[in-house]
Structures are given as structure tokens and as C-alpha cells.
Write an enzyme that holds these catalytic residues in place. Structure first.
Site: not given
Lengths: 66, 259
Positions: B101, B162, B188-189, B210-211
Site C-alpha cells: 500500500k 482517521g 480512509a475517511g 483502520n480507525t
């Protein structure tokens, strides 16, 4: 002799190899990558790759990340 | 249609789960492992960092079976093409896999990509035989360039890393989907399950997060919610939604009314 390992100066025995260093650090070779003076040392070359005074060594592995 | 036969491929490798998850920010390695299990993810991202010379510390791989997951090492924290390429080479040696990635960041506050450096790094890595999955802006021209270079997928952001702001520009994601043939993965987001479903309903091949999972009050429950949302969003996309209409359209017959 003195090497720089992951940014820290450490003293190791003359004639040390990458394989010996990993063993000393109790690191599994399957899980790390090793760079000596910015060149990657292939896993197959760990046993034969001797270290020299002043070598700059990076040993990395996978950690949690996104 | 079931999700069981709805597989997808990256660089010739077939996957069933369309949810890709990160392994950072969990309270413990045990929690990481449980969240991964609950998410059903087959592809998980990891970061490449110096080993801790204090050997007492445990390692992520003590908890995660690399045979069960496809590890996708990232170049998080890299701000130049050179650093990102160096990190990828180390990752390949550590993991014995070509999947990376690729992210090259441009700014610490927004973590938005530096697309100029990203293209530079992607060109080098593709030439060196890497399977490159680049994190990029929701920019159709960038995505086309990344496809032309030979990237295996494009991973436009939904919102800053995040941030949990969701898919801020679904129209851009739609245009990207119409403009490239390689898999489009929103990276992301995403903040909640509905965000993941929206990404999938747009027609994305997958979602990476992830977050949203690791930062939830109950990460294991959120991992399951994301798994279901990605499956539901995919099914909804494949099923074909009704057109939006301004006025009502009765669901019950008008014939046979009692008065």
C-alpha cells in the site's frame, strides 16, 4: 567494533555476521528485513554477510498500521 | 446472488471479503486479532518500523497468522518517493510478498497525499515488480495516471485519514469508477457502517479502514458491523437501486378500496 543499529551505536564482536546479530537479538529472520549501509541484505545471504566497523544497519519488521 | 460467489481480484489474486482493515491503534494485540476475525477481512495492512531493541516486547505476528491473511505493508509516514520506495523494498524482504500500500504524504495536519511524489514512487515500484495499491486523492486524473503506470488498484480517500467524515465526494468516486478498469478501493475517511455501505453502493471493489474499527468504543462489534455493511452495500449495488423520485408512489394497490 562499533556499528550503528537502528540509529543507536552498539559494540559487537569482530567477525560478526547479519545472522549472528539477529541471533544475538533473538529475532526470527523470517520476520525481519535487514539493510546494511542502505543496501538490503537478502535473507539467503544473512549467514555469509560479515559486518564491518562503522556499518549502519537497519532491522525492520511489521507493526500495527493502517 | 450471494456474496459467496462474488469474488474480486487484485493482480490475479482472488479475494472474497471486500473489507480490508488496518492493524494500528488497537488497545492490545489480542484485541487486534479478535477485530480482524470479526471483520472477516482477508487483506490487512501493516506498517514497517524498526524492531525494538528491547527484546521483551511482543510482536504483532505473534497474534496474527500470516498464512491466514494477505499482509499489505504500507509506507505510512513517508513524505518522499525515495523513503516510500525504500520502505517498500524492506517490506518485500520482510514479508516475501510484492503487495504494497503506497502512500506518500504531503502534509502532517491533513495527511493528504503528495501526488507528485506518489507517481514518482509508483513508477519505480511497478518497474521493480511490486503490486502497487496507491492511496491517493479522490481525483480522477490522478487515478487514471496511476492506472496507466501499472498500479494494481487505486485507493482514493473518502475523507482525511482517521477523520471519520465519511465519503465527502461521492460524485468524484463515481467518476473515478467510470474512468478506470482496475479495482477502486475507498481508503480512509470511513467513520461508521453506513459510510462503508455508501462506498460499496457507489460500486467500489472494496473499502479499507483502520480507525473506524480500532477507535470505536467496542472495536470487535464495529468490525462485525463493517463486515455486514460492506456485504450489504455490495449486495445493494449489485441488486440495482430504484431511481430517486421527488413525489410519492404508492406501494399498495388502488383497486379494491372499500370506499
Amino acid at each position: 567494533m562499533r556499528i550503528t543499529l537502528n540509529g543507536e551505536a552498539i559494540d559487537i564482536d569482530e567477525g560478526s555476521t547479519v545472522a549472528g546479530l539477529l541471533e544475538h537479538l533473538k529475532l526470527q529472520r523470517e520476520r525481519v528485513a535487514v539493510e546494511v549501509n542502505l543496501d538490503i541484505v537478502p535473507k539467503t545471504a544473512y549467514d555469509g554477510h560479515g559486518l564491518s566497523d562503522g556499518d549502519r544497519i537497519e532491522i525492520v519488521h511489521f507493526v500495527g498500521g493502517g | 446472488m450471494t456474496t459467496q460467489n462474488d469474488t474480486w481480484t487484485i493482480a490475479g489474486r482472488e479475494f472474497t471479503s471486500r473489507l480490508m482493515v488496518g492493524t494500528g491503534k488497537y488497545a492490545s494485540f489480542q484485541q487486534t486479532a479478535e477485530a480482524l476475525e470479526a471483520s472477516g477481512a482477508e487483506i490487512i495492512t501493516v506498517a514497517v518500523r524498526r524492531v525494538n531493541l528491547d527484546r521483551s516486547k511482543e510482536s504483532l505476528l505473534d497474534y496474527i497468522d500470516p498464512g491466514k491473511y494477505t499482509l499489505l505493508p504500507n509506507t505510512a509516514g513517508c513524505y518522499t518517493a525515495d523513503d516510500a520506495v525504500r520502505t517498500c523494498r524492506l517490506a518485500r524482504e520482510a514479508g516475501m510478498s510484492d503487495f504494497v500500500k503506497l502512500e506518500v504524504l504531503g502534509d502532517e495536519k491533513t495527511l493528504f497525499p503528495d501526488n507528485e511524489e506518489l507517481l514518482k514512487a509508483a513508477r519505480i515500484l511497478v518497474k521493480e515488480g511490486f503490486t502497487v495499491l496507491p492511496y491517493t486523492s479522490d481525483d480522477v486524473i490522478m487515478c487514471r495516471k496511476l492506472e496507466d503506470i501499472g498500479c494494481a488498484a487505486v485507493m482514493p480517500l473518502g475523507a482525511p485519514i482517521g477523520s471519520g467524515l465519511g465519503i465527502r465526494n461521492p460524485y468524484n468516486i463515481r467518476i473515478i469508477l467510470e474512468s478506470v478498469r482496475i479495482p477502486v478501493i475507498v481508503d480512509a475517511g470511513v467513520g461508521s457502517a453506513s459510510d462503508a455501505a455508501i462506498a460499496m453502493e457507489l460500486g467500489c471493489a472494496g473499502v479499507l479502514m483502520n480507525t473506524a474499527i480500532a477507535g470505536a468504543q467496542d472495536p470487535i462489534a464495529m468490525a462485525r458491523a463493517m463486515r455486514l455493511a460492506v456485504e450489504a452495500g455490495r449486495l445493494s449495488y449489485k441488486a440495482g437501486r430504484i431511481p430517486r423520485k421527488l413525489y410519492a408512489n404508492a406501494s399498495s394497490p388502488l383497486d379494491g378500496m372499500i370506499a
